[in-house]
Design a protein around this motif. Structure first.
Motif, PDB file in Angstrom:
ATOM      1  N   THR A   1      38.318  46.168  46.288  1.00  0.00           N
ATOM      2  CA  THR A   1      37.749  45.238  45.321  1.00  0.00           C
ATOM      3  C   THR A   1      38.834  44.762  44.373  1.00  0.00           C
ATOM      4  O   THR A   1      39.925  45.343  44.306  1.00  0.00           O
ATOM      5  CB  THR A   1      36.644  45.905  44.495  1.00  0.00           C
ATOM      6  N   ARG A   2      38.531  43.740  43.616  1.00  0.00           N
ATOM      7  CA  ARG A   2      39.480  43.231  42.636  1.00  0.00           C
ATOM      8  C   ARG A   2      39.817  44.310  41.610  1.00  0.00           C
ATOM      9  O   ARG A   2      40.974  44.481  41.217  1.00  0.00           O
ATOM     10  CB  ARG A   2      38.892  41.994  41.962  1.00  0.00           C
ATOM     11  N   ASP A   3      38.805  45.062  41.149  1.00  0.00           N
ATOM     12  CA  ASP A   3      39.051  46.106  40.152  1.00  0.00           C
ATOM     13  C   ASP A   3      39.962  47.199  40.705  1.00  0.00           C
ATOM     14  O   ASP A   3      40.800  47.747  39.972  1.00  0.00           O
ATOM     15  CB  ASP A   3      37.725  46.719  39.685  1.00  0.00           C
ATOM     16  N   GLU A   4      39.789  47.527  41.967  1.00  0.00           N
ATOM     17  CA  GLU A   4      40.644  48.547  42.577  1.00  0.00           C
ATOM     18  C   GLU A   4      42.088  48.046  42.686  1.00  0.00           C
ATOM     19  O   GLU A   4      43.041  48.807  42.517  1.00  0.00           O
ATOM     20  CB  GLU A   4      40.102  48.923  43.959  1.00  0.00           C
TER      21      GLU A   4
ATOM     22  N   THR B   1      43.568  45.756  40.637  1.00  0.00           N
ATOM     23  CA  THR B   1      44.199  45.743  39.309  1.00  0.00           C
ATOM     24  C   THR B   1      44.555  47.167  38.877  1.00  0.00           C
ATOM     25  O   THR B   1      45.579  47.378  38.216  1.00  0.00           O
ATOM     26  CB  THR B   1      43.291  45.087  38.252  1.00  0.00           C
TER      27      THR B   1
ATOM     28  N   ASP C   1      43.879  48.671  29.392  1.00  0.00           N
ATOM     29  CA  ASP C   1      43.599  49.893  30.145  1.00  0.00           C
ATOM     30  C   ASP C   1      44.414  51.056  29.550  1.00  0.00           C
ATOM     31  O   ASP C   1      45.648  51.065  29.619  1.00  0.00           O
ATOM     32  CB  ASP C   1      43.976  49.687  31.616  1.00  0.00           C
TER      33      ASP C   1
ATOM     34  N   ALA D   1      43.052  43.165  31.231  1.00  0.00           N
ATOM     35  CA  ALA D   1      42.916  44.451  31.917  1.00  0.00           C
ATOM     36  C   ALA D   1      44.236  45.214  31.885  1.00  0.00           C
ATOM     37  O   ALA D   1      44.270  46.436  31.700  1.00  0.00           O
ATOM     38  CB  ALA D   1      42.470  44.232  33.357  1.00  0.00           C
TER      39      ALA D   1
ATOM     40  N   ASP E   1      43.297  38.371  33.852  1.00  0.00           N
ATOM     41  CA  ASP E   1      43.717  39.708  34.275  1.00  0.00           C
ATOM     42  C   ASP E   1      44.606  40.378  33.233  1.00  0.00           C
ATOM     43  O   ASP E   1      44.729  41.602  33.210  1.00  0.00           O
ATOM     44  CB  ASP E   1      44.474  39.633  35.604  1.00  0.00           C
TER      45      ASP E   1
END
Length: 438
Positions: free
Chosen positions: A265-268, A270, A294, A290, A287
């Motif tokens: 996925t996109r989150d994975e 990033t 984070d 993030a 992005d």
């Protein structure tokens, strides 16, 4: 005596009728008077405003903007309704179709809003924006809310495609930050040979990979050709779009992506970049938040934001980028208070532009001289300076520009390119047949 009683009964009856009638008239007059007083004494106009700012700190900041307007404009009050992004898209489409749209509503520039405009549900704004509003906005700010030469929205943020590079890894392996596509392929091969994933990509969500193709197509063909194809004025069979597909598959063949990128996925993706496991990440300005926020990030302060490399022989200007006006406010054509709604929309758009830039949620579409740059993230500043500033033009991500099912068709076809399920020629042919119907 009997006759006298009858006369008295008649007289009493008349008096009772007259009395009841007088009371009734008195009551009606009183009610009408109160209604009139209520209308004139309050004299307030209420404007409804729908938005998607459900997360913090944006949610609180937007409320502060509205509260300030309401304080400064006691006779024109804004009342907001907040809905989560995906649910909102269904909600606003339904409301507009039913002629129940709010006075002011959040929307997206390009293809998403085009059906609203074509259906006559949105107020044309040209005559309202010559009061200095256009002068407050950045060049090209209204391009993506202009339909058939007329302006129908006020953009408050924009997107910009960004190549994020992990400077620490580039320095460690003595790799040059690429400015041309051939240099990009060399960088990919070098990192691959060192056991470092060149690009973090989550293609399970499809749209992240679409940004790669759209960017390469812009480098190959330029803004005008790209917009002409998206508008059906020229063919996706054009060699520039075929060559863009070839370039994308060249990246795949060079080992640009993690072996399992089609299932990430996109989150994975990033998160992979944040942990320093990938040398580059290509995506949007959004992005940056993030990477900046984070708490587990290992690359904060080590990232540089640059333009996607130019392509040798490509017809696109190397400063052009995927993006431009994205989030926008529109005013319902059915609003009972059009002038007040436009005035409020201009106020909201300007303050939303400043707010999003300040908190790192989006790039501004209004001039931001009054924004305290010391409070803005360094990545945001880099994006404005290295990508947006002095750019010759832009095209929105194609899933924003295209309407309805066409957007999904494009994303599906790009995903098939990544998976090597179709050839570049087949991709271009299917794009033309399925989207432009030829």
């Amino acid at each position: 005596m009997k006759r006298f009683k009858k006369v008295m009964l008649v007289v009493l009856s008349l008096l009772l009728i007259l009395s009841a009638s007088a009371c009734g008239n008195s009551s009606n007059n009183s009610n009408a008077s109160n209604s009139s007083k209520s209308s004139s004494s309050s004299g307030k106009i209420t404007l409804t405003y729908w938005n998607i700012f459900t997360g913090e700190p944006a949610k609180t900041k937007v409320k502060e903007i509205i509260d300030q307007w309401n304080k400064e404009n006691p006779n024109v009050q804004i009342v907001e309704s907040v809905t989560e992004n995906d649910a909102y898209k269904t909600k606003i489409k339904t409301a507009i179709a039913a002629n129940e749209a709010p006075d002011i509503f959040q929307t997206w520039a390009g293809g998403f809003s085009q059906p609203f405009v074509e259906a006559g549900k949105v107020l044309q704004l040209d005559s309202y924006l010559n009061d200095g509003t256009k002068d407050q906005m950045l060049p090209g700010a209204l391009d993506n809310v202009t339909y058939n030469g007329k302006i129908y929205g006020i953009t408050y943020d924009q997107q910009a495609s960004v190549l994020y590079v992990n400077k620490e890894l580039f320095d460690k392996y003595n790799v040059k930050i690429p400015t041309t596509f051939s240099e990009l392929i060399d960088a990919i091969k070098t990192f691959k040979s060192k056991g470092i994933t060149p690009f973090a990509l989550g293609e399970k969500d499809e749209w992240p990979g679409m940004w790669y193709y759209d960017m390469i197509a812009l480098r190959e063909g330029g803004v005008q050709l790209t917009r002409d194809a998206l508008n059906g004025k020229t063919s996706f069979d054009n060699q520039a779009f075929v060559d863009a597909a070839k370039r994308l598959q060249e990246m795949v063949d060079a080992g640009a992506f993690d072996a399992g990128f089609m299932g990430l996925t996109r989150d994975e993706a990033t998160a992979e970049f944040n942990q320093g496991k990938a040398a580059m990440y290509f995506g949007g300005n959004f992005d940056a938040a993030a990477f900046d926020s984070d708490p587990s990030s290992l690359v904060k302060g080590k990232i540089e934001a640059v333009r996607f490399p130019s392509i040798e022989g490509g017809k696109g200007d190397p400063t052009e980028y995927i993006g431009g006006g994205a989030g926008a406010l529109m005013v319902s054509a059915n609003s009972k208070h059009k002038d007040e709604a436009v005035k409020a929309a201009k106020y909201l758009a300007k303050h939303l532009s400043d707010m999003e830039y300040l908190i790192g949620a989006g790039l501004p579409m209004f001039k931001y001289d009054n924004v305290d740059q010391s409070q803005v993230s360094q990545l945001q500043i880099q994006i404005m300076n290295n990508v947006v500033a002095n750019a010759k033009g832009n095209v929105p991500a194609w899933d924003l520009y295209l309407m309805g099912d066409d957007a999904q068709t494009h994303k599906d076809l790009v995903a098939q390119l990544f998976a090597k399920q179709i050839t570049p020629q087949e991709f271009a042919k299917q794009m033309q047949q399925k989207i432009n119907g030829k």
